[in-house]
Design a protein around this motif. Sequence first.
Motif, PDB file in Angstrom:
ATOM      1  N   MET A 142      16.477  -0.466  10.433  1.00 60.72           N
ATOM      2  CA  MET A 142      16.068   0.437  11.504  1.00 60.72           C
ATOM      3  C   MET A 142      14.617   0.144  11.850  1.00 60.72           C
ATOM      4  SD  MET A 142      17.773   4.085  10.373  1.00 60.72           S
ATOM      5  CE  MET A 142      17.389   4.903  11.916  1.00 60.72           C
ATOM      6  N   THR A 143      14.339  -0.035  13.120  1.00 64.54           N
ATOM      7  CA  THR A 143      12.997  -0.411  13.566  1.00 64.54           C
ATOM      8  C   THR A 143      11.944   0.605  13.129  1.00 64.54           C
ATOM      9  OG1 THR A 143      13.956  -1.493  15.501  1.00 64.54           O
ATOM     10  CG2 THR A 143      11.621  -1.018  15.573  1.00 64.54           C
ATOM     11  N   SER A 144      12.289   1.886  13.196  1.00 61.39           N
ATOM     12  CA  SER A 144      11.313   2.922  12.859  1.00 61.39           C
ATOM     13  C   SER A 144      10.954   2.930  11.377  1.00 61.39           C
ATOM     14  CB  SER A 144      11.856   4.300  13.255  1.00 61.39           C
ATOM     15  OG  SER A 144      13.040   4.592  12.528  1.00 61.39           O
ATOM     16  N   LYS A 145      11.779   2.283  10.550  1.00 59.58           N
ATOM     17  CA  LYS A 145      11.539   2.282   9.100  1.00 59.58           C
ATOM     18  C   LYS A 145      10.979   0.940   8.606  1.00 59.58           C
ATOM     19  CE  LYS A 145      13.781   6.272   8.840  1.00 59.58           C
ATOM     20  NZ  LYS A 145      13.098   7.541   8.580  1.00 59.58           N
ATOM     21  N   LYS A 146      10.631   0.057   9.495  1.00 56.34           N
ATOM     22  CA  LYS A 146      10.299  -1.308   9.101  1.00 56.34           C
ATOM     23  C   LYS A 146       9.071  -1.425   8.203  1.00 56.34           C
ATOM     24  CE  LYS A 146       7.605  -2.389  13.265  1.00 56.34           C
ATOM     25  NZ  LYS A 146       7.462  -3.307  14.418  1.00 56.34           N
ATOM     26  N   ASP A 147       8.172  -0.439   8.261  1.00 55.31           N
ATOM     27  CA  ASP A 147       6.944  -0.524   7.466  1.00 55.31           C
ATOM     28  C   ASP A 147       7.030   0.257   6.153  1.00 55.31           C
ATOM     29  OD1 ASP A 147       5.627  -2.120   9.377  1.00 55.31           O
ATOM     30  OD2 ASP A 147       5.179  -0.344  10.569  1.00 55.31           O
ATOM     31  N   LEU A 148       8.141   0.920   5.934  1.00 50.71           N
ATOM     32  CA  LEU A 148       8.280   1.710   4.709  1.00 50.71           C
ATOM     33  C   LEU A 148       8.549   0.813   3.508  1.00 50.71           C
ATOM     34  CD1 LEU A 148      10.409   4.771   5.889  1.00 50.71           C
ATOM     35  CD2 LEU A 148       7.937   4.591   5.646  1.00 50.71           C
ATOM     36  N   VAL A 149       7.943   1.171   2.376  1.00 51.49           N
ATOM     37  CA  VAL A 149       8.133   0.412   1.141  1.00 51.49           C
ATOM     38  C   VAL A 149       8.795   1.280   0.077  1.00 51.49           C
ATOM     39  CG1 VAL A 149       6.994  -0.844  -0.728  1.00 51.49           C
ATOM     40  CG2 VAL A 149       6.164  -1.069   1.626  1.00 51.49           C
ATOM     41  N   GLY A 150       8.251   2.491  -0.128  1.00 51.72           N
ATOM     42  CA  GLY A 150       8.830   3.382  -1.120  1.00 51.72           C
ATOM     43  C   GLY A 150       8.247   3.210  -2.502  1.00 51.72           C
ATOM     44  N   SER A 151       7.278   2.315  -2.648  1.00 48.33           N
ATOM     45  CA  SER A 151       6.632   2.117  -3.949  1.00 48.33           C
ATOM     46  C   SER A 151       5.164   1.778  -3.734  1.00 48.33           C
ATOM     47  CB  SER A 151       7.307   0.985  -4.720  1.00 48.33           C
ATOM     48  OG  SER A 151       6.587   0.673  -5.884  1.00 48.33           O
ATOM     49  N   LYS A 152       4.313   2.358  -4.565  1.00 47.96           N
ATOM     50  CA  LYS A 152       2.881   2.085  -4.468  1.00 47.96           C
ATOM     51  C   LYS A 152       2.461   0.922  -5.364  1.00 47.96           C
ATOM     52  CE  LYS A 152       1.729   6.917  -3.471  1.00 47.96           C
ATOM     53  NZ  LYS A 152       1.031   8.126  -3.948  1.00 47.96           N
ATOM     54  N   LYS A 153       3.356   0.513  -6.267  1.00 40.61           N
ATOM     55  CA  LYS A 153       2.947  -0.461  -7.270  1.00 40.61           C
ATOM     56  C   LYS A 153       3.528  -1.858  -7.066  1.00 40.61           C
ATOM     57  CE  LYS A 153       2.114   2.961 -10.886  1.00 40.61           C
ATOM     58  NZ  LYS A 153       2.412   3.394 -12.274  1.00 40.61           N
ATOM     59  N   VAL A 154       4.542  -1.982  -6.224  1.00 46.83           N
ATOM     60  CA  VAL A 154       5.143  -3.299  -6.032  1.00 46.83           C
ATOM     61  C   VAL A 154       4.120  -4.239  -5.381  1.00 46.83           C
ATOM     62  CG1 VAL A 154       6.137  -2.696  -3.792  1.00 46.83           C
ATOM     63  CG2 VAL A 154       7.117  -4.565  -5.114  1.00 46.83           C
ATOM     64  N   THR A 155       4.004  -5.446  -5.921  1.00 50.19           N
ATOM     65  CA  THR A 155       2.974  -6.382  -5.446  1.00 50.19           C
ATOM     66  C   THR A 155       3.527  -7.479  -4.549  1.00 50.19           C
ATOM     67  OG1 THR A 155       3.237  -7.676  -7.477  1.00 50.19           O
ATOM     68  CG2 THR A 155       1.515  -5.985  -7.461  1.00 50.19           C
ATOM     69  N   LYS A 156       4.818  -7.753  -4.665  1.00 53.17           N
ATOM     70  CA  LYS A 156       5.397  -8.822  -3.861  1.00 53.17           C
ATOM     71  C   LYS A 156       6.554  -8.275  -3.041  1.00 53.17           C
ATOM     72  CE  LYS A 156       6.887 -13.650  -4.178  1.00 53.17           C
ATOM     73  NZ  LYS A 156       7.161 -14.778  -5.093  1.00 53.17           N
ATOM     74  N   ILE A 157       6.382  -8.282  -1.721  1.00 54.61           N
ATOM     75  CA  ILE A 157       7.388  -7.725  -0.816  1.00 54.61           C
ATOM     76  C   ILE A 157       7.867  -8.808   0.147  1.00 54.61           C
ATOM     77  CG2 ILE A 157       7.836  -6.024   0.982  1.00 54.61           C
ATOM     78  CD1 ILE A 157       5.612  -4.323  -0.246  1.00 54.61           C
ATOM     79  N   ILE A 158       9.176  -8.941   0.261  1.00 54.89           N
ATOM     80  CA  ILE A 158       9.771  -9.863   1.226  1.00 54.89           C
ATOM     81  C   ILE A 158      10.551  -9.037   2.237  1.00 54.89           C
ATOM     82  CG2 ILE A 158      11.376 -11.776   1.568  1.00 54.89           C
ATOM     83  CD1 ILE A 158      10.869 -12.568  -1.349  1.00 54.89           C
TER      84      ILE A 158
END
Length: 484
Positions: A7-23
Motif C-alpha cells: 500500500m502506497t500510504s504505508k511505504k515508509d513504515l518499518v515497525g521496528s526501531k532497532k532493525v539496521t538493514k531494510i530491503i
Amino acid sequence: MLIPISMTSKKDLVGSKKVTKIIRLDQEPRSKKMQEEARTEEMIKKKIWKLDADITVFFSMIKNFSLASGYQCEHIFQQTVILDQLRNEKFDLGITESLFICGFPLFDHIGVKTVINADSVLYLDVVKYALGEPASTSFYPGLFSKFIDKMSFVERIKNLFGMAFSWYFSWSRFQGELEAIKPYYNKSLSWDEHINGAAFYLINSNQYLDYASPTLPKTVFIGGMQVNTKKNGKVKLDKEWDDLLSIRKQNVLVSFGSNAFSSDMPDEFKKAFLEVFASMPDTTFIWKYEEENATLADHLPNVKLTTWMPQNDLLADDRLTLFVTHGGLGSSVELAYQGKPAVVIPLMADQPRNALMLARHGGALQLDKFNLDKPEEIRRAIQTVLTDPNYRKNAEKLADILSSQPYQPKEVVLKHCDFAVKFGDLKTLNSEGRLLNVFQFYSIDIALAALSLIFILILVVFVVFRFILRKVFSKSSEQKNKIE
C-alpha cells in the motif's frame, strides 16, 4: 527486514526501531493499478465510517484481492539478485505472517530451514485449521465476530458462517499466491503444509485478555510484547504533552487508528464530536486529526488537534482519564496494559470483536458507530465511563493481571525464537488432528457407526421378535384349528 510494499500510504513504515538493514520492494505495478482503480485506500479511510462492520462487505473484493496478492508474491520471487543476496546470508531463522502465505515458500526458496509464523492479528481461523486446533465455533468468537463467547442459537450460526467466510477469504488468497509463483518455486507444498511447517505460531493475543480456547503447543501468545508501562520504567512524555495534561483535571484521548482518519469522517460526525467537546469545557480533548494545521477546533480552547501523538505514553500517564478508540488490536492491547477505561467505537473487521473482548472485563463501553452523528449518544457514553468508578477500577484490575502474568510476552518471544533456532520445527509438536476430515475430527463417523449398529441391533431384535410372534400366533392358530 524485507518489506514488500503493498500500500502506497504505508511505504515508509518499518515497525521496528532497532532493525539496521531494510530491503524495500516497490509495489507490483498490476497490483498497484488494481488498488487505484478500486480506490481501496479511499474506501478504508472514508467509506468505512458508514459501512457495516461485518467482514462480508468485502466479499466482492475477494477475487481482485487474491489476484493482487498473487501479483505481489510473483513480484518478490522475480527479484533474483536480492534473493541470491538473502540466500548467501544463510539465516538461522525467518519470521513471517500468515495473513499472506508468500513468506513461507520464500524462506524455503532461499534456504531458511526454520520459520516462525507471527501474526499481527488475533487468531486466524485458517491457521487453527492448518494446525488442527479445534475451531470451537459454538463458544469461541471468530476473528470478525460481533458476539461474545456466550452465544444464542442464531448467533452460533452466524459465528460459524463468519469463520467459514474468513477461512474462504484466506484460502482464496493463499491459492492465488501459490499459483502465481509456480514458474519460480518448484515445490508443490500446499498452503496448510507451509503453515504447519512453522516451528511456532506467535499470535498477537493474550490469554488473560482474550476469550479462552483450546490450543496446541505450537501456539504461543505474545500479545502485549510491544507495550511499555510505568512499571518497567520506560514511559516518558515530552514537555509539550506533559504541560497539556496538567491544564485540566480530566483528559480524554480520541483516536481512530492509522487506517481510518478522523479528518476523513463525515462532516456530521465531526460536528457531533465538536459539540460534545464544547459541552465539556473542563475536560481537555486530544484528538488525532490527520490534517496539518487544521482550524476545525480553533474556537475550542480545550481541544488539541494533532496528526500524531505518543499514544502509549499518554495512556500510561495517570492524568489521562479516558480513551475513545476504534478498538484496533494495537490500541486495545495498549489500553488494557495501561489500565485505562475506554469508549470503544468499532469501525470494521476485527474491531467489533476487540470491543466486546474489552467490555467483558468491565473497563470499556462499546458505542455503535452509527451513533456518531448523535452528540447526545457520544456524550452519554463518555460521561457514563467518566462518572462510574467501576470502569476505572476494572480497567486497573485488568492491567494488574497483565503485569503479573507468570510469563511476560517479550520474554516468551525471545525464548521461543532461541528454541526454534536450536531445534527447528519439532514434528512431535504437530497434531495428527490436522490430517483428519470433518467427520473424523469431530468423531461423526464413530457416532454414525454407533447409530448404525444400534439401528441394526434394533432391526435384528425387531425381526427376531416378529419371527417369534409369528411362530407363536401360527402355533396358536394351528391348535385352534385342531380344536375346531
